[in-house]
Design an enzyme around this catalytic site. Structure first.
Site, PDB file in Angstrom:
ATOM      1  CE  LYS A 152      -1.930   2.003   3.547  1.00  0.00           C
ATOM      2  NZ  LYS A 152      -2.732   2.336   4.744  1.00  0.00           N
ATOM      3  CG  ASP A 166      -7.029   5.131   2.731  1.00  0.00           C
ATOM      4  OD1 ASP A 166      -8.123   4.847   2.171  1.00  0.00           O
ATOM      5  OD2 ASP A 166      -6.661   6.306   2.888  1.00  0.00           O
TER       6      ASP A 166
END
Length: 216
Positions: free
Chosen positions: A124, A142
């Site tokens: 990420k 997220d």
């Protein structure tokens, strides 16, 4: 189970995000990719506002990977102590800087496979860096993107990684801009508590659920 968005709805949602957030960028403050990597790493389970309060002193003390690689760990901890998990993050920052110096000649690698070899940089974080710095056609999920995706029926996956894969398949292009837009939309409009459904939401017609939705 949340009803899934149709192909027509997905296209409309994508178009709306691109229209409303055509110039969206990260709210993290940085001047170069080295500072961006640090800011994104610190932002894990911490707000961008908090990170932006922390980083000026950190960047002034350690303006390059070379400087950070030689830093005193306790001093780094003292600079970032108001950030969540600051002990582990400080350790990772020093390890990251040392690898950048030793393996990459002091230059942050702009390649996903190389980025994830750096301490504290997972998929990420790597995607967020590449999205922001290079405009790469990548998605990063997220808590905001996860919540928005599920409320709009774009995904019913249980994890952030699976949700990312689903969004990539459904959106295909303009992923960097969609990521930025979905983050801001989730942060300020489609909030976890008291979402602004009736006052500011431009996607209310596509909403399938007002549940909180958190990844496992």
């Amino acid at each position: 189970m949340v009803k899934k968005a149709t192909k027509k709805e997905i296209d409309s949602i994508k178009s709306a995000f691109l229209t409303h957030y055509n110039n969206a960028v990260t709210e993290l403050n940085y001047r170069n990719v080295y500072e961006l990597v640090i800011a994104v790493a610190l932002s894990a389970q911490c707000t961008d506002k908090r990170v932006n309060l922390i980083t000026p002193a950190l960047f002034e003390a350690y303006p390059t990977p070379y400087a950070l690689a030689k830093a005193n760990i306790e001093h780094v901890k003292s600079l970032i102590q108001s950030c969540s998990f600051f002990n582990n993050k400080a350790i990772n920052l020093l390890a990251m800087a040392k690898r950048v110096v030793e393996i990459y000649g002091g230059e942050i690698p702009l390649d996903e496979k190389e980025l994830v070899t750096l301490a504290g940089v997972g998929q990420k974080t790597a995607h967020v860096v590449l999205i922001e710095y290079t405009g790469a056609n990548l998605m990063a999920v997220d808590t905001h993107v996860f919540r928005v995706s599920h409320r709009l029926g774009l995904s019913d996956d249980l994890t952030a990684i699976a949700t990312e894969e689903t969004l990539v398949k459904k959106f295909k292009s303009d992923l960097h801009q969609l990521h930025q837009g979905m983050v801001l939309f989730g942060r300020y409009i489609c909030t976890a508590k008291n979402p602004k459904c009736d006052t500011e939401c431009f996607l209310s017609q596509f909403c399938k659920s007002k549940d909180g939705f958190k990844p496992r």
